[in-house]
Design a protein around this motif. Structure first.
Motif, PDB file in Angstrom:
ATOM      1  N   PRO A 252      21.321   7.141  -7.907  1.00  0.00           N
ATOM      2  CA  PRO A 252      20.899   6.025  -7.060  1.00  0.00           C
ATOM      3  C   PRO A 252      19.603   5.372  -7.544  1.00  0.00           C
ATOM      4  O   PRO A 252      19.243   4.291  -7.087  1.00  0.00           O
ATOM      5  CB  PRO A 252      20.697   6.679  -5.687  1.00  0.00           C
ATOM      6  CG  PRO A 252      20.374   8.102  -5.994  1.00  0.00           C
ATOM      7  CD  PRO A 252      21.111   8.451  -7.240  1.00  0.00           C
ATOM      8  N   LEU A 253      18.926   6.021  -8.515  1.00  0.00           N
ATOM      9  CA  LEU A 253      17.652   5.484  -8.995  1.00  0.00           C
ATOM     10  C   LEU A 253      17.828   4.605 -10.237  1.00  0.00           C
ATOM     11  O   LEU A 253      17.183   3.566 -10.371  1.00  0.00           O
ATOM     12  CB  LEU A 253      16.668   6.621  -9.313  1.00  0.00           C
ATOM     13  CG  LEU A 253      16.326   7.518  -8.113  1.00  0.00           C
ATOM     14  CD1 LEU A 253      15.480   8.703  -8.543  1.00  0.00           C
ATOM     15  CD2 LEU A 253      15.616   6.713  -7.032  1.00  0.00           C
ATOM     16  N   CYS A 254      18.740   5.004 -11.141  1.00  0.00           N
ATOM     17  CA  CYS A 254      18.882   4.215 -12.375  1.00  0.00           C
ATOM     18  C   CYS A 254      20.315   3.769 -12.635  1.00  0.00           C
ATOM     19  O   CYS A 254      20.562   3.012 -13.576  1.00  0.00           O
ATOM     20  CB  CYS A 254      18.342   5.001 -13.570  1.00  0.00           C
ATOM     21  SG  CYS A 254      19.308   6.481 -13.911  1.00  0.00           S
ATOM     22  N   GLY A 255      21.268   4.244 -11.841  1.00  0.00           N
ATOM     23  CA  GLY A 255      22.658   3.792 -11.979  1.00  0.00           C
ATOM     24  C   GLY A 255      23.436   4.491 -13.083  1.00  0.00           C
ATOM     25  O   GLY A 255      24.611   4.199 -13.306  1.00  0.00           O
ATOM     26  N   GLU A 256      22.789   5.452 -13.781  1.00  0.00           N
ATOM     27  CA  GLU A 256      23.507   6.186 -14.844  1.00  0.00           C
ATOM     28  C   GLU A 256      24.397   7.258 -14.218  1.00  0.00           C
ATOM     29  O   GLU A 256      24.173   7.680 -13.087  1.00  0.00           O
ATOM     30  CB  GLU A 256      22.490   6.855 -15.799  1.00  0.00           C
ATOM     31  CG  GLU A 256      21.634   5.887 -16.582  1.00  0.00           C
ATOM     32  CD  GLU A 256      22.399   5.165 -17.690  1.00  0.00           C
ATOM     33  OE1 GLU A 256      23.493   5.614 -18.061  1.00  0.00           O
ATOM     34  OE2 GLU A 256      21.871   4.140 -18.173  1.00  0.00           O
ATOM     35  N   LYS A 257      25.377   7.714 -15.023  1.00  0.00           N
ATOM     36  CA  LYS A 257      26.315   8.735 -14.524  1.00  0.00           C
ATOM     37  C   LYS A 257      25.594  10.040 -14.197  1.00  0.00           C
ATOM     38  O   LYS A 257      24.729  10.477 -14.959  1.00  0.00           O
ATOM     39  CB  LYS A 257      27.350   9.045 -15.597  1.00  0.00           C
ATOM     40  CG  LYS A 257      28.577   8.190 -15.499  1.00  0.00           C
ATOM     41  CD  LYS A 257      29.652   8.741 -16.421  1.00  0.00           C
ATOM     42  CE  LYS A 257      30.686   7.669 -16.665  1.00  0.00           C
ATOM     43  NZ  LYS A 257      31.747   8.092 -17.566  1.00  0.00           N
ATOM     44  N   LEU A 258      26.011  10.661 -13.106  1.00  0.00           N
ATOM     45  CA  LEU A 258      25.476  11.978 -12.760  1.00  0.00           C
ATOM     46  C   LEU A 258      26.447  13.042 -13.262  1.00  0.00           C
ATOM     47  O   LEU A 258      27.659  12.893 -13.115  1.00  0.00           O
ATOM     48  CB  LEU A 258      25.333  12.119 -11.245  1.00  0.00           C
ATOM     49  CG  LEU A 258      24.184  11.371 -10.564  1.00  0.00           C
ATOM     50  CD1 LEU A 258      24.317  11.469  -9.050  1.00  0.00           C
ATOM     51  CD2 LEU A 258      22.829  11.921 -11.005  1.00  0.00           C
ATOM     52  N   VAL A 259      25.891  14.083 -13.830  1.00  0.00           N
ATOM     53  CA  VAL A 259      26.728  15.202 -14.285  1.00  0.00           C
ATOM     54  C   VAL A 259      26.333  16.419 -13.469  1.00  0.00           C
ATOM     55  O   VAL A 259      25.142  16.682 -13.264  1.00  0.00           O
ATOM     56  CB  VAL A 259      26.493  15.460 -15.803  1.00  0.00           C
ATOM     57  CG1 VAL A 259      27.245  16.699 -16.265  1.00  0.00           C
ATOM     58  CG2 VAL A 259      26.928  14.239 -16.600  1.00  0.00           C
ATOM     59  N   GLN A 260      27.365  17.152 -13.006  1.00  0.00           N
ATOM     60  CA  GLN A 260      27.057  18.341 -12.208  1.00  0.00           C
ATOM     61  C   GLN A 260      26.710  19.497 -13.129  1.00  0.00           C
ATOM     62  O   GLN A 260      27.433  19.796 -14.088  1.00  0.00           O
ATOM     63  CB  GLN A 260      28.253  18.699 -11.320  1.00  0.00           C
ATOM     64  CG  GLN A 260      27.865  19.732 -10.267  1.00  0.00           C
ATOM     65  CD  GLN A 260      28.963  19.974  -9.245  1.00  0.00           C
ATOM     66  OE1 GLN A 260      29.965  19.280  -9.211  1.00  0.00           O
ATOM     67  NE2 GLN A 260      28.750  20.979  -8.410  1.00  0.00           N
ATOM     68  N   ASP A 261      25.571  20.125 -12.859  1.00  0.00           N
ATOM     69  CA  ASP A 261      25.136  21.265 -13.648  1.00  0.00           C
ATOM     70  C   ASP A 261      24.786  22.353 -12.633  1.00  0.00           C
ATOM     71  O   ASP A 261      23.717  22.320 -12.033  1.00  0.00           O
ATOM     72  CB  ASP A 261      23.917  20.844 -14.503  1.00  0.00           C
ATOM     73  CG  ASP A 261      23.392  21.995 -15.344  1.00  0.00           C
ATOM     74  OD1 ASP A 261      24.049  23.051 -15.392  1.00  0.00           O
ATOM     75  OD2 ASP A 261      22.300  21.837 -15.938  1.00  0.00           O
ATOM     76  N   GLY A 262      25.724  23.273 -12.423  1.00  0.00           N
ATOM     77  CA  GLY A 262      25.527  24.298 -11.391  1.00  0.00           C
ATOM     78  C   GLY A 262      25.411  23.646 -10.031  1.00  0.00           C
ATOM     79  O   GLY A 262      26.303  22.895  -9.621  1.00  0.00           O
ATOM     80  N   LYS A 263      24.296  23.866  -9.381  1.00  0.00           N
ATOM     81  CA  LYS A 263      24.126  23.329  -8.030  1.00  0.00           C
ATOM     82  C   LYS A 263      23.281  22.053  -8.028  1.00  0.00           C
ATOM     83  O   LYS A 263      22.673  21.692  -7.008  1.00  0.00           O
ATOM     84  CB  LYS A 263      23.506  24.394  -7.114  1.00  0.00           C
ATOM     85  CG  LYS A 263      24.450  25.573  -6.868  1.00  0.00           C
ATOM     86  CD  LYS A 263      24.243  26.184  -5.507  1.00  0.00           C
ATOM     87  CE  LYS A 263      25.279  27.228  -5.150  1.00  0.00           C
ATOM     88  NZ  LYS A 263      26.617  26.754  -4.906  1.00  0.00           N
ATOM     89  N   SER A 264      23.210  21.371  -9.189  1.00  0.00           N
ATOM     90  CA  SER A 264      22.451  20.121  -9.262  1.00  0.00           C
ATOM     91  C   SER A 264      23.286  19.029  -9.910  1.00  0.00           C
ATOM     92  O   SER A 264      24.200  19.319 -10.679  1.00  0.00           O
ATOM     93  CB  SER A 264      21.187  20.310 -10.116  1.00  0.00           C
ATOM     94  OG  SER A 264      20.402  21.327  -9.587  1.00  0.00           O
ATOM     95  N   TYR A 265      22.934  17.803  -9.583  1.00  0.00           N
ATOM     96  CA  TYR A 265      23.490  16.647 -10.294  1.00  0.00           C
ATOM     97  C   TYR A 265      22.342  16.040 -11.080  1.00  0.00           C
ATOM     98  O   TYR A 265      21.269  15.780 -10.513  1.00  0.00           O
ATOM     99  CB  TYR A 265      24.025  15.609  -9.302  1.00  0.00           C
ATOM    100  CG  TYR A 265      25.348  15.966  -8.656  1.00  0.00           C
ATOM    101  CD1 TYR A 265      26.548  15.574  -9.238  1.00  0.00           C
ATOM    102  CD2 TYR A 265      25.394  16.680  -7.465  1.00  0.00           C
ATOM    103  CE1 TYR A 265      27.767  15.886  -8.654  1.00  0.00           C
ATOM    104  CE2 TYR A 265      26.610  17.001  -6.862  1.00  0.00           C
ATOM    105  CZ  TYR A 265      27.791  16.596  -7.466  1.00  0.00           C
ATOM    106  OH  TYR A 265      28.994  16.895  -6.886  1.00  0.00           O
ATOM    107  N   ILE A 266      22.567  15.783 -12.362  1.00  0.00           N
ATOM    108  CA  ILE A 266      21.487  15.282 -13.227  1.00  0.00           C
ATOM    109  C   ILE A 266      21.990  14.067 -14.008  1.00  0.00           C
ATOM    110  O   ILE A 266      23.136  14.045 -14.460  1.00  0.00           O
ATOM    111  CB  ILE A 266      21.019  16.382 -14.223  1.00  0.00           C
ATOM    112  CG1 ILE A 266      20.594  17.637 -13.431  1.00  0.00           C
ATOM    113  CG2 ILE A 266      19.851  15.907 -15.096  1.00  0.00           C
ATOM    114  CD1 ILE A 266      20.326  18.854 -14.277  1.00  0.00           C
ATOM    115  N   CYS A 267      21.127  13.051 -14.155  1.00  0.00           N
ATOM    116  CA  CYS A 267      21.510  11.881 -14.950  1.00  0.00           C
ATOM    117  C   CYS A 267      20.784  11.932 -16.304  1.00  0.00           C
ATOM    118  O   CYS A 267      19.881  12.746 -16.493  1.00  0.00           O
ATOM    119  CB  CYS A 267      21.188  10.597 -14.179  1.00  0.00           C
ATOM    120  SG  CYS A 267      19.474  10.084 -14.296  1.00  0.00           S
TER     121      CYS A 267
END
Ligand code: SAM
Length: 269
Positions: free
Chosen positions: A5-20
């Motif tokens: 929601p901050l930069c519009g890039e794809k989020l990838v799930q890494d364990g219990k986090s989503y990271i762009c």
């Protein structure tokens, strides 16, 4: 299919986090949802429906009294969606009743439920871990452009710009909104005067959407005192009525009511 929601890039799930790729990181809550509502888009401390409204809605919907609404939206989705494994995004999902039903309508769907009310999304998590639940606003959907086959607005906001952005070309937006006669018998008790309103399905930007279907449905149902209370508490009427009118309604043992609603389907051009 989620984006930052901050930069519009794809989020990838890494364990219990989503990271762009820009290292913006969003942790999943214990219940299994992710909060993708930036503080700057949160215009109040607790945006959206209150916990009290959400709990009343869950109890009421669990009675099955609104099953015909659920069936109508499922049938519309099945009729107009061409994909066999659609990505469904239910915006304003509340506590997730219709999101669950929509996900169950297709054998291989991927489903996302989004609501601005954190308490709603928290409750919705109990409807299934196979659904991606996110706190976010309809005006900035954290969903990749051109990825969704179905976007739904069940008694909630329809945003032409964001809905069309996330839908594939040929994808379907389904909207359900209350018709004029909806809960009229209840309104006649809680308001001194019910002003005649001609509630029509909303129309959308014709450069973005083509209307495929719009149909009014109605049915009668009976509620007991407890259900009547939940029905009142799950709607915004509660905050608009006089205490004496509220008490008048809550003294009733039960009531025969009309549910009347529009179901519309619009194709993304
Ligand atoms: C009338 S309720 C309908 C809930 C659910 N679709 C149902 O029919 O049971 C409207 C929902 O929209 C949510 N909402 C309100 N404003 C919103 C926004 N800007 N973005 C996302 N959700 C919003 C509320 O929190 C609430 O859960």
């Amino acid at each position: 299919m989620l984006i930052c929601p901050l930069c519009g890039e794809k989020l990838v799930q890494d364990g219990k986090s989503y990271i762009c790729p820009n290292r913006h990181c969003f942790d999943m809550a214990r219940q299994g949802y992710v909060n993708l509502l930036p503080v700057q888009n949160k215009h109040s401390l607790h945006p959206g429906d209150t916990k009290e409204m959400l709990m009343a809605r869950r109890r009421f919907l669990e009675t099955g009294k609104y099953l015909p609404i659920c069936q109508a939206v499922r049938e519309t989705a099945k009729e107009f969606c061409k994909s066999e494994n659609p990505l469904i995004v239910d915006v304003g999902c509340g506590e997730g009743y219709y999101t669950r039903a929509l996900a169950n309508s297709f054998e291989n769907s991927r489903t996302v439920g989004i609501d601005i009310a954190k308490d709603g999304v928290k409750m919705a998590c109990s409807r299934g871990k196979d659904i991606t639940w996110a706190v976010a606003t309809a005006s900035l959907l954290p969903v990749e452009s051109g990825s969704a086959d179905i976007v739904t607005a069940m008694f909630s906001l329809f945003m032409d710009g964001e809905y069309s952005r996330i839908l594939k070309r040929g994808g379907i937006a389904i909207e359900v909104n209350a018709a004029t006669e909806h809960l009229m018998e209840m309104k006649e008790v809680i308001y001194d005067e019910v002003f005649p309103q001609d509630k029509k399905p909303s129309s959308h930007d014709e450069t973005l959407f083509k209307r495929l279907y719009s149909q009014k449905h109605s049915f009668k149902f009976h509620v007991n005192n407890e259900e009547l209370k939940d029905l009142l508490y799950m709607t915004p009427h509660l905050n608009r009525i006089k205490e004496e009118n509220k008490n008048k309604l809550l003294q009733l043992e039960g009531m025969e009511l009309t549910a009347a609603f529009w179901v519309s389907a619009d194709m993304r051009l």
